[in-house]
Design a protein around this motif. Structure first.
Motif, PDB file in Angstrom:
ATOM      1  N   GLU A   1       0.604  -1.489   0.137  1.00 38.02           N
ATOM      2  CA  GLU A   1      -0.128   0.116   0.050  1.00 38.02           C
ATOM      3  C   GLU A   1       0.829   1.238   0.139  1.00 38.02           C
ATOM      4  OE1 GLU A   1      -2.742   2.801  -0.342  1.00 38.02           O
ATOM      5  OE2 GLU A   1      -3.780   1.207   0.359  1.00 38.02           O
ATOM      6  N   ASP A   2       0.732   2.268  -0.974  1.00 38.98           N
ATOM      7  CA  ASP A   2       1.780   3.583  -1.139  1.00 38.98           C
ATOM      8  C   ASP A   2       1.052   4.316  -0.154  1.00 38.98           C
ATOM      9  OD1 ASP A   2      -0.925   3.333  -3.064  1.00 38.98           O
ATOM     10  OD2 ASP A   2       0.749   5.211  -3.748  1.00 38.98           O
ATOM     11  N   GLU A   3      -0.011   4.427   0.197  1.00 39.40           N
ATOM     12  CA  GLU A   3      -0.471   5.736   0.945  1.00 39.40           C
ATOM     13  C   GLU A   3      -0.311   5.420   2.703  1.00 39.40           C
ATOM     14  OE1 GLU A   3      -4.682   7.251   0.501  1.00 39.40           O
ATOM     15  OE2 GLU A   3      -5.052   5.479  -1.438  1.00 39.40           O
ATOM     16  N   GLU A   4       1.025   5.991   2.744  1.00 42.29           N
ATOM     17  CA  GLU A   4       1.318   5.734   4.478  1.00 42.29           C
ATOM     18  C   GLU A   4       0.217   6.094   5.321  1.00 42.29           C
ATOM     19  OE1 GLU A   4       5.120   7.224   7.100  1.00 42.29           O
ATOM     20  OE2 GLU A   4       5.007   7.985   5.237  1.00 42.29           O
ATOM     21  N   ASN A   5      -0.688   6.613   5.638  1.00 36.96           N
ATOM     22  CA  ASN A   5      -1.575   7.090   6.438  1.00 36.96           C
ATOM     23  C   ASN A   5      -2.049   5.807   6.378  1.00 36.96           C
ATOM     24  OD1 ASN A   5      -2.534   7.988   4.328  1.00 36.96           O
ATOM     25  ND2 ASN A   5      -4.337   8.560   5.111  1.00 36.96           N
ATOM     26  N   ILE A   6      -2.423   4.727   5.218  1.00 37.75           N
ATOM     27  CA  ILE A   6      -3.744   3.423   5.242  1.00 37.75           C
ATOM     28  C   ILE A   6      -2.932   2.384   5.920  1.00 37.75           C
ATOM     29  CG2 ILE A   6      -4.652   2.058   4.097  1.00 37.75           C
ATOM     30  CD1 ILE A   6      -5.369   4.216   1.993  1.00 37.75           C
ATOM     31  N   SER A   7      -1.470   2.675   5.138  1.00 37.19           N
ATOM     32  CA  SER A   7      -0.580   1.319   5.385  1.00 37.19           C
ATOM     33  C   SER A   7      -0.189   1.531   7.399  1.00 37.19           C
ATOM     34  CB  SER A   7       0.495   0.569   4.388  1.00 37.19           C
ATOM     35  OG  SER A   7       1.139   2.338   4.808  1.00 37.19           O
ATOM     36  N   ASP A   8       0.015   2.232   7.728  1.00 36.10           N
ATOM     37  CA  ASP A   8       0.641   2.208   9.522  1.00 36.10           C
ATOM     38  C   ASP A   8      -0.629   2.132   9.935  1.00 36.10           C
ATOM     39  OD1 ASP A   8       3.096   3.257   9.031  1.00 36.10           O
ATOM     40  OD2 ASP A   8       2.300   5.741   9.187  1.00 36.10           O
ATOM     41  N   PHE A   9      -1.852   2.696   9.609  1.00 34.73           N
ATOM     42  CA  PHE A   9      -2.917   2.083  10.706  1.00 34.73           C
ATOM     43  C   PHE A   9      -3.479   0.563  10.410  1.00 34.73           C
ATOM     44  CE2 PHE A   9      -7.807   1.932  10.103  1.00 34.73           C
ATOM     45  CZ  PHE A   9      -8.779   1.607  11.230  1.00 34.73           C
ATOM     46  N   VAL A  10      -3.774   0.651   9.478  1.00 33.42           N
ATOM     47  CA  VAL A  10      -4.309  -1.201   9.139  1.00 33.42           C
ATOM     48  C   VAL A  10      -2.819  -2.077   9.184  1.00 33.42           C
ATOM     49  CG1 VAL A  10      -4.170  -2.968   7.527  1.00 33.42           C
ATOM     50  CG2 VAL A  10      -4.893  -0.793   7.229  1.00 33.42           C
ATOM     51  N   SER A  11      -1.857  -1.869   9.630  1.00 33.72           N
ATOM     52  CA  SER A  11      -0.843  -2.980  10.158  1.00 33.72           C
ATOM     53  C   SER A  11      -0.702  -2.874  11.757  1.00 33.72           C
ATOM     54  CB  SER A  11       0.697  -2.588   9.668  1.00 33.72           C
ATOM     55  OG  SER A  11       0.911  -1.012  10.000  1.00 33.72           O
ATOM     56  N   ARG A  12      -0.726  -1.045  12.835  1.00 36.00           N
ATOM     57  CA  ARG A  12      -0.738  -0.877  13.586  1.00 36.00           C
ATOM     58  C   ARG A  12      -2.127  -1.451  14.739  1.00 36.00           C
ATOM     59  NH1 ARG A  12       0.143   4.757  12.719  1.00 36.00           N
ATOM     60  NH2 ARG A  12      -2.079   3.952  13.838  1.00 36.00           N
ATOM     61  N   GLY A  13      -3.379  -2.212  13.163  1.00 37.99           N
ATOM     62  CA  GLY A  13      -4.455  -2.880  13.831  1.00 37.99           C
ATOM     63  C   GLY A  13      -3.937  -4.384  13.529  1.00 37.99           C
ATOM     64  N   LEU A  14      -3.515  -4.761  12.658  1.00 38.97           N
ATOM     65  CA  LEU A  14      -3.692  -5.816  12.441  1.00 38.97           C
ATOM     66  C   LEU A  14      -2.544  -7.052  13.799  1.00 38.97           C
ATOM     67  CD1 LEU A  14      -3.236  -6.575   8.864  1.00 38.97           C
ATOM     68  CD2 LEU A  14      -5.430  -7.462  10.251  1.00 38.97           C
ATOM     69  N   ARG A  15      -1.452  -5.978  13.812  1.00 40.18           N
ATOM     70  CA  ARG A  15      -0.269  -6.656  14.791  1.00 40.18           C
ATOM     71  C   ARG A  15      -1.187  -6.677  16.316  1.00 40.18           C
ATOM     72  NH1 ARG A  15       3.565  -2.655  11.935  1.00 40.18           N
ATOM     73  NH2 ARG A  15       4.805  -3.576  10.664  1.00 40.18           N
ATOM     74  N   ASN A  16      -1.828  -5.837  16.524  1.00 41.54           N
ATOM     75  CA  ASN A  16      -2.377  -5.778  17.894  1.00 41.54           C
ATOM     76  C   ASN A  16      -3.611  -7.161  18.076  1.00 41.54           C
ATOM     77  OD1 ASN A  16      -2.214  -3.314  18.680  1.00 41.54           O
ATOM     78  ND2 ASN A  16      -3.273  -2.147  17.978  1.00 41.54           N
TER      79      ASN A  16
END
Length: 229
Positions: A8-23
């Motif tokens: 995902e090239d939109e950093e705000n999306i990739s950061d939000f989703v990756s943090r949520g998945l790691r939780n």
């Protein structure tokens, strides 16, 4: 711990989703573009699921998905992330080999539900072999066998065929298939069911006199053996 690759090239999306998945105890690797995603896949093809944005720098998500299918087959689920919600864009993703898609913006819990459904189905019933007439479905290998032909299936094709075989002889409405196979009440104008039924027909029916998938006018489809089209 399940491993997910997210391109995902939109950093705000990739950061939000990756943090949520790691939780939720997923191990997440993020690629900023299609080239990096493909490099990671070639380097270590041990991801349990791949999420691809359709439009990103370098290789598009569609091209990465095609390469995954050509190089590694259909065992790894591919979920498309797209801001494009038209039927043509969805069908392009399905043709490339994607198992499912979600349109941005999306709710995180909807994304989680889709990920869990794909992972559950990719790993479930790994020892089952189903039979209908001269067709055998080997769920573990994601393959069907009809006559002397071995047929590779995507995860969504596998799930759709499995569901139809489990309900052999029943009239199945498009809404029922959308709800039970795709886990969602889609817009009733979508033709995703018809697209996937066409895929299955091309693979398991096209070169055989006895057809297994039958159209029920005004309703949907029926899977039954020993009848001609």
């Amino acid at each position: 711990m399940k491993k997910i690759l997210m391109a995902e090239d939109e950093e705000n999306i990739s950061d939000f989703v990756s943090r949520g998945l790691r939780n939720f105890n997923y191990e997440v690797t993020v690629a900023a573009d299609g080239d990096e995603a493909w490099w990671l896949l070639e380097k270590e093809n041990n991801f349990d699921l791949v999420m691809l944005d359709i439009r990103m720098p370098g290789l598009s998500g569609l091209e990465v998905c095609r390469r995954i299918r050509d190089a590694f087959g259909y065992r790894t689920p591919v979920l498309m992330l797209t801001a494009l919600g038209t039927t043509n864009d969805i069908v392009d993703g399905l043709h490339a080999g994607a198992d499912d898609y979600i349109v941005k913006p999306f709710m995180f819990m909807e994304l989680m539900a889709r990920i869990e459904a794909l992972l559950r189905r990719s790993g479930a019933n790994t020892e089952r072999v189903m039979t209908c007439g001269d067709l055998k479905l080997d769920i573990a290998s994601h393959q069907a066998l009809r006559g002397d032909r071995t047929i590779d299936l995507s995860i969504k094709e596998l799930r759709l065929l499995q569901y139809m075989m489990e309900h052999e002889g029943e009239d199945l409405s498009r809404r029922q298939l959308l709800k039970d196979v795709w886990d969602k009440d889609f817009d009733t104008n979508t033709n995703v069911v018809d697209v996937y039924v066409r895929y299955l027909r091309q693979k398991i029916d096209a070169d055989f006199d006895a057809k297994l998938i039958h159209t029920v006018v005004g309703t949907g489809y029926c899977f039954r053996k020993n009848e001609n089209s």
